[in-house]
Design an enzyme around this catalytic site. Structure first.
Site, PDB file in Angstrom:
ATOM      1  CE  LYS A 263      -2.938   2.750   3.131  1.00  0.00           C
ATOM      2  NZ  LYS A 263      -3.823   2.711   4.265  1.00  0.00           N
ATOM      3  CG  ASP A 268      -5.193   8.098   4.644  1.00  0.00           C
ATOM      4  OD1 ASP A 268      -6.340   8.714   3.999  1.00  0.00           O
ATOM      5  OD2 ASP A 268      -5.506   7.035   5.348  1.00  0.00           O
ATOM      6  CE  LYS A 275      -6.029   8.985   8.095  1.00  0.00           C
ATOM      7  NZ  LYS A 275      -6.668   7.975   8.991  1.00  0.00           N
ATOM      8  CG  ASP A 286      -1.728   5.328   4.933  1.00  0.00           C
ATOM      9  OD1 ASP A 286      -1.347   4.355   5.755  1.00  0.00           O
ATOM     10  OD2 ASP A 286      -2.961   5.811   4.506  1.00  0.00           O
ATOM     11  CG  ASP A 345      -9.741   7.653   7.017  1.00  0.00           C
ATOM     12  OD1 ASP A 345      -8.463   7.510   6.325  1.00  0.00           O
ATOM     13  OD2 ASP A 345      -9.649   8.146   8.234  1.00  0.00           O
ATOM     14  CD  GLU A 347      -6.451   5.383   2.673  1.00  0.00           C
ATOM     15  OE1 GLU A 347      -7.598   5.611   3.503  1.00  0.00           O
ATOM     16  OE2 GLU A 347      -5.248   5.079   3.016  1.00  0.00           O
ATOM     17  NE  ARG A 349     -10.537  -0.970   4.376  1.00  0.00           N
ATOM     18  CZ  ARG A 349     -11.174  -0.959   5.620  1.00  0.00           C
ATOM     19  NH1 ARG A 349     -12.369  -1.912   5.648  1.00  0.00           N
ATOM     20  NH2 ARG A 349     -10.491  -0.752   6.656  1.00  0.00           N
TER      21      ARG A 349
HETATM   22  N1  BES Z   1      -4.008   4.676   7.063  1.00  0.00           N
HETATM   23  C1  BES Z   1      -5.130   4.699   7.811  1.00  0.00           C
HETATM   24  C2  BES Z   1      -4.645   3.476   8.978  1.00  0.00           C
HETATM   25  C3  BES Z   1      -3.750   4.016   9.903  1.00  0.00           C
HETATM   26  C4  BES Z   1      -3.848   4.716  11.065  1.00  0.00           C
HETATM   27  C5  BES Z   1      -2.110   3.796   9.585  1.00  0.00           C
HETATM   28  C6  BES Z   1      -2.985   4.867  12.056  1.00  0.00           C
HETATM   29  C7  BES Z   1      -1.374   4.169  10.766  1.00  0.00           C
HETATM   30  C8  BES Z   1      -1.471   4.860  11.603  1.00  0.00           C
HETATM   31  C9  BES Z   1      -6.249   4.087   7.101  1.00  0.00           C
HETATM   32  O1  BES Z   1      -6.132   4.156   5.870  1.00  0.00           O
HETATM   33  C10 BES Z   1      -7.527   4.269   7.808  1.00  0.00           C
HETATM   34  O2  BES Z   1      -7.734   5.555   7.906  1.00  0.00           O
HETATM   35  N2  BES Z   1      -8.108   3.256   8.279  1.00  0.00           N
HETATM   36  C11 BES Z   1      -9.322   3.577   8.932  1.00  0.00           C
HETATM   37  C12 BES Z   1     -10.343   2.559   8.573  1.00  0.00           C
HETATM   38  C13 BES Z   1     -11.787   2.987   9.109  1.00  0.00           C
HETATM   39  C14 BES Z   1     -12.062   4.232   8.345  1.00  0.00           C
HETATM   40  C15 BES Z   1     -12.700   1.747   8.539  1.00  0.00           C
HETATM   41  C16 BES Z   1      -8.977   3.323  10.495  1.00  0.00           C
HETATM   42  O3  BES Z   1      -8.179   2.796  11.155  1.00  0.00           O
HETATM   43  O4  BES Z   1      -9.653   4.445  11.418  1.00  0.00           O
HETATM   44 ZN    ZN Z   2      -4.486   4.841   4.737  1.00  0.00          ZN
HETATM   45 MN    MN Z   3      -7.341   6.062   5.486  1.00  0.00          MN
END
Ligand code: BES
Ligand code: ZN
Ligand code: MN
Length: 502
Positions: A263, A268, A275, A286, A345, A347, A349
């Protein structure tokens, strides 16, 4: 130049100047070369060890300045712990890291280390040397004003060893892998205004110098292939997406390749599902999965691994804008699966869905492993001591878990199954891109699994281990480079000829 480290080896015996390091095991007096050095000083071991409360435990030190009888300006006696304690390889990496930490505190820059412990293998010495290099790393490229710490950070270390040729070979291989780890750290650390999608692609393209074949798919090529999940994420950014394919052909011509997918979200923001501001700067990392894949390809090529390996990274930026994708949008992935966006968010996946499908479709790999900073929830589940492992294959999982223990890049396998899969069923499309809060890391894995056919597959959620890393013996920087040493080890030891992944 700051931040330099030079490691070489020399045969025994030694006539070292600068700082001389010797090891003494727990509850013993110096033995071998260390005994000779100590004898030359004419000092009383029992009395000094007692005065320094030195028992040979790991981390204990006797620090002598300008001792008589030896050329060195400083003699450091370090505890090496109980004999046999270093049976795990990562204990040796830690020993090297711990040494680099001590040397930095002392601002030593010319160092000789006596390594003649009975039974010490070339692999262990190489691991110690890797630990030195990994710990010595720092990312200060953007500090215009360098900290005035008196030393320029350059470090020249000579390891005095028995059996120099075998040790040199082991060190060369292991340093190639360490370089891969440091490349991953650098890529993660680079600020997001500097490292966009095209800049990352250009960094990956540099692996051509090591003999890696590079291909790049631009937006038009991806559109033609139907990669609308990846492209949906990318459409809000002024920076164009790229899919970079790296091929290292070190194996036999017809040999089925193994594949690693990363990824690469260069930043992000969350997109329209923005966020919160606090800590958002961390989202420059990210692309940690893509950085690990790039670092791994560097390692495999630099040590000329006898394997055919494919690295695929999906590079996009997730931005909110007038062209951004929205909650409610339905995207059709390359596989034909339709995806309802419920949270922009989630994204990563989407990027991986198309990258995984493309990889298995085109390369028919023996197995594929993806790495991603995929969910915040994985840190809630496991903290930062283990990355999450999700897999459709017990054999591949076992090999990964073993490589994790050997390298100290540890994994913990989490469950998958139909009950979790139901959470991502969508009212309007085949699936939705978030299953909500419960088991957030698992439902993210279920989403990826929808794009994996019969091929043995593993997903490593490295969100809590790749960034904001707690200080360890081998790293005091923000990014760890997690995954490079782990997967390099898997390739080196976990693959047998004619193997089958049942
Ligand atoms: N890039 C984030 C996950 C992340 C969080 C990486 C903290 C490193 C540190 C990912 O894209 C994300 O935002 N995931 C969301 C998923 C949710 C919206 C289902 C999350 O973890 O809140
Ligand atoms: Zn992300
Ligand atoms: Mn995200």
């Amino acid at each position: 130049m700051p931040n330099r480290i030079e490691i070489k080896t020399a045969a025994l015996p030694l006539k070292a100047t600068g700082t001389l390091v010797v090891y003494v095991a727990e509850d013993t007096a110096p033995t071998g070369g260390a005994a000779d050095v100590w004898q030359a000083t004419g000092l009383d071991w029992t009395r000094i060890a007692a005065a320094a409360n030195f028992k040979g435990k790991q981390g204990q030190v006797i620090d002598l300045l300008a001792p008589a009888g030896v050329k060195a300006d400083r003699l450091l006696v370090l505890g090496s712990g109980k004999a046999g304690q270093g049976s795990s390889l990562s204990a040796w990496t830690d020993r090297g890291g711990s040494l680099a930490g001590k040397l930095a505190n002392l601002k030593a820059n010319k160092v000789a280390v006596l390594l003649d412990e009975a039974g010490m293998t070339p692999e262990q010495v190489a691991e110690l040397a890797a630990g030195l290099r990994l710990r010595h790393y720092k990312f200060d490229a953007y500090k215009a004003k360098k900290p005035d710490d008196g030393a320029d950070g350059a470090l020249a270390v000579t390891l005095h060893v028995d059996g120099k040729p075998a040790v040199d070979k082991a060190i060369a291989d292991r340093q190639a892998t360490a370089e891969g780890t440091l490349l991953a750290r650098d890529l993660i650390h680079l600020p997001p205004n500097v490292l966009g999608t095209l800049e990352f692609a250009a960094e990956a393209a540099k692996l051509a110098e090591l003999g890696v074949e590079i291909e790049q798919l631009d937006e038009k090529a991806m559109r033609k292939l139907g990669m609308n999940a990846l492209l949906g994420v990318a459409q809000g950014s002024a920076r164009p997406p790229r899919l970079v394919i790296m091929r290292w052909n070190g194996g036999k011509a017809k040999e089925q390749p193994i594949a690693f997918i990363g990824k690469g979200v260069v930043f992000d923001t969350g997109g329209i599902s923005l966020k919160p501001g606090l800590g958002m700067e961390d989202m420059k990392g990210d692309m940690g999965g893509a950085a690990a894949v790039t670092g791994l390809m560097h390692a495999l090529a630099a040590r000329k691994a006898k394997v055919n390996a494919i690295g695929v990274i999906g590079l996009v930026e997730n931005m909110p804008s007038g062209t951004a994708y929205r909650p409610g949008d339905i995207l059709t992935a390359m596989s034909g699966t339709t995806i309802e966006i419920v949270n922009t968010d989630a994204e990563g996946r989407l990027v991986l869905a198309d990258a995984l499908w493309y990889t298995q479709d085109r390369f028919k790999p023996k197995f594929m492993i993806n790495l991603a900073t995929l969910t915040g929830a994985i840190g809630v589940a496991l903290g930062s001591d283990h990355a999450g492992l999700f897999s459709n294959n017990d054999d591949l999982s076992a090999r990964l878990l073993a490589a994790g223990l050997a390298t100290g890049e540890k994994l913990w396998r989490l469950p998958m199954g139909a009950a979790y899969d139901k959470q991502i069923d969508s009212r309007f499309a085949d699936i939705k891109n978030s299953g909500g809060r419960p088991a957030g890391s698992i439902t993210a894995a279920q989403f990826l699994a929808r794009f994996v056919n019969d091929v043995p597959w593993a997903h490593l959620d490295i969100a809590a281990v790749a960034l904001a890393s707690p200080s360890s013996e081998t790293n005091t920087a923000w990014a760890s480079g997690f995954g490079v040493a782990l997967l390099d080890r898997l390739v080196e030891t976990g693959l047998l000829s004619n193997e089958r992944f049942a």
